[in-house]
Motif scaffolding. Structure first.
Motif, PDB file in Angstrom:
ATOM      1  N   ILE A  25       0.817  -1.441   0.002  1.00  0.00           N
ATOM      2  CA  ILE A  25      -0.137  -0.127   0.121  1.00  0.00           C
ATOM      3  C   ILE A  25       0.956   1.181   0.029  1.00  0.00           C
ATOM      4  O   ILE A  25       1.993   1.407   0.957  1.00  0.00           O
ATOM      5  CB  ILE A  25      -1.415  -0.011   1.070  1.00  0.00           C
ATOM      6  CG1 ILE A  25      -1.880  -1.210   1.362  1.00  0.00           C
ATOM      7  CG2 ILE A  25      -1.633   0.981   0.931  1.00  0.00           C
ATOM      8  CD1 ILE A  25      -2.890  -1.588   2.772  1.00  0.00           C
ATOM      9  N   GLU A  26       0.629   2.254  -1.294  1.00  0.00           N
ATOM     10  CA  GLU A  26       1.525   3.411  -1.080  1.00  0.00           C
ATOM     11  C   GLU A  26       0.761   4.381  -0.633  1.00  0.00           C
ATOM     12  O   GLU A  26      -0.616   4.952  -1.471  1.00  0.00           O
ATOM     13  CB  GLU A  26       1.786   3.487  -2.505  1.00  0.00           C
ATOM     14  CG  GLU A  26       3.177   2.753  -2.432  1.00  0.00           C
ATOM     15  CD  GLU A  26       3.949   3.380  -3.977  1.00  0.00           C
ATOM     16  OE1 GLU A  26       3.784   3.665  -4.624  1.00  0.00           O
ATOM     17  OE2 GLU A  26       4.604   2.096  -4.350  1.00  0.00           O
ATOM     18  N   LEU A  27       1.279   5.563   0.296  1.00  0.00           N
ATOM     19  CA  LEU A  27       0.144   6.389   0.341  1.00  0.00           C
ATOM     20  C   LEU A  27       1.120   7.575   0.398  1.00  0.00           C
ATOM     21  O   LEU A  27       2.453   7.686   0.548  1.00  0.00           O
ATOM     22  CB  LEU A  27       0.137   6.700   2.319  1.00  0.00           C
ATOM     23  CG  LEU A  27      -0.633   5.384   2.792  1.00  0.00           C
ATOM     24  CD1 LEU A  27      -1.178   5.338   4.232  1.00  0.00           C
ATOM     25  CD2 LEU A  27      -2.371   5.382   1.708  1.00  0.00           C
ATOM     26  N   GLY A  28       0.571   8.465   0.226  1.00  0.00           N
ATOM     27  CA  GLY A  28       1.010  10.242   0.092  1.00  0.00           C
ATOM     28  C   GLY A  28      -0.269  11.497   0.475  1.00  0.00           C
ATOM     29  O   GLY A  28      -1.347  11.132   0.427  1.00  0.00           O
ATOM     30  N   PHE A  29       0.527  12.274   0.190  1.00  0.00           N
ATOM     31  CA  PHE A  29      -0.275  13.347   0.610  1.00  0.00           C
ATOM     32  C   PHE A  29       0.848  15.088   0.054  1.00  0.00           C
ATOM     33  O   PHE A  29       1.812  14.705  -0.063  1.00  0.00           O
ATOM     34  CB  PHE A  29      -0.481  14.041   2.620  1.00  0.00           C
ATOM     35  CG  PHE A  29       0.396  13.192   2.996  1.00  0.00           C
ATOM     36  CD1 PHE A  29       1.185  14.842   3.453  1.00  0.00           C
ATOM     37  CD2 PHE A  29       0.907  12.851   3.525  1.00  0.00           C
ATOM     38  CE1 PHE A  29       2.095  14.657   3.894  1.00  0.00           C
ATOM     39  CE2 PHE A  29       2.532  12.985   4.169  1.00  0.00           C
ATOM     40  CZ  PHE A  29       2.855  13.432   4.318  1.00  0.00           C
TER      41      PHE A  29
END
Length: 99
Positions: A95-99
């Motif tokens: 899972i890749e999260l970014g903001f």
């Protein structure tokens, strides 16, 4: 006939820039190589896409029609690539999260 996405990307850039020289610079290509690629695309399709002028290029009616389809094809290819990357991450349980 097998049109490559790279040819379409080159054509779109030339159409948007209105000049082979400026498009070649943006694409980090030699201008003769870009011009040859566009000429090869026109030869493959059997139709003139661009009118060459001393100060640039303009689209022919066939070029205007192809430009719409080329943009759609490039967008679809980019979307397919993103989908493939997402599927690859899912297969690896990443899972890749970014903001």
């Amino acid at each position: 006939m097998s049109i490559k996405l790279q040819q379409l990307a080159y054509f779109v850039r030339v159409a948007e820039e209105g000049q082979m020289t400026r498009a070649a610079r943006e694409l980090h290509l030699a201008q003769p190589a870009l011009s040859q690629s566009i000429a090869h695309l026109e030869s493959q399709l059997g139709v003139e896409l661009l009118r060459r002028h001393p100060r640039g290029v303009s689209l022919t009616p066939a070029g205007e029609t192809l430009l719409v389809k080329a943009r759609a094809a490039l967008a679809a290819a980019a979307d397919a690539e993103l989908t493939a990357e997402s599927l690859t991450r899912a297969a690896r349980n990443v899972i890749e999260l970014g903001f």
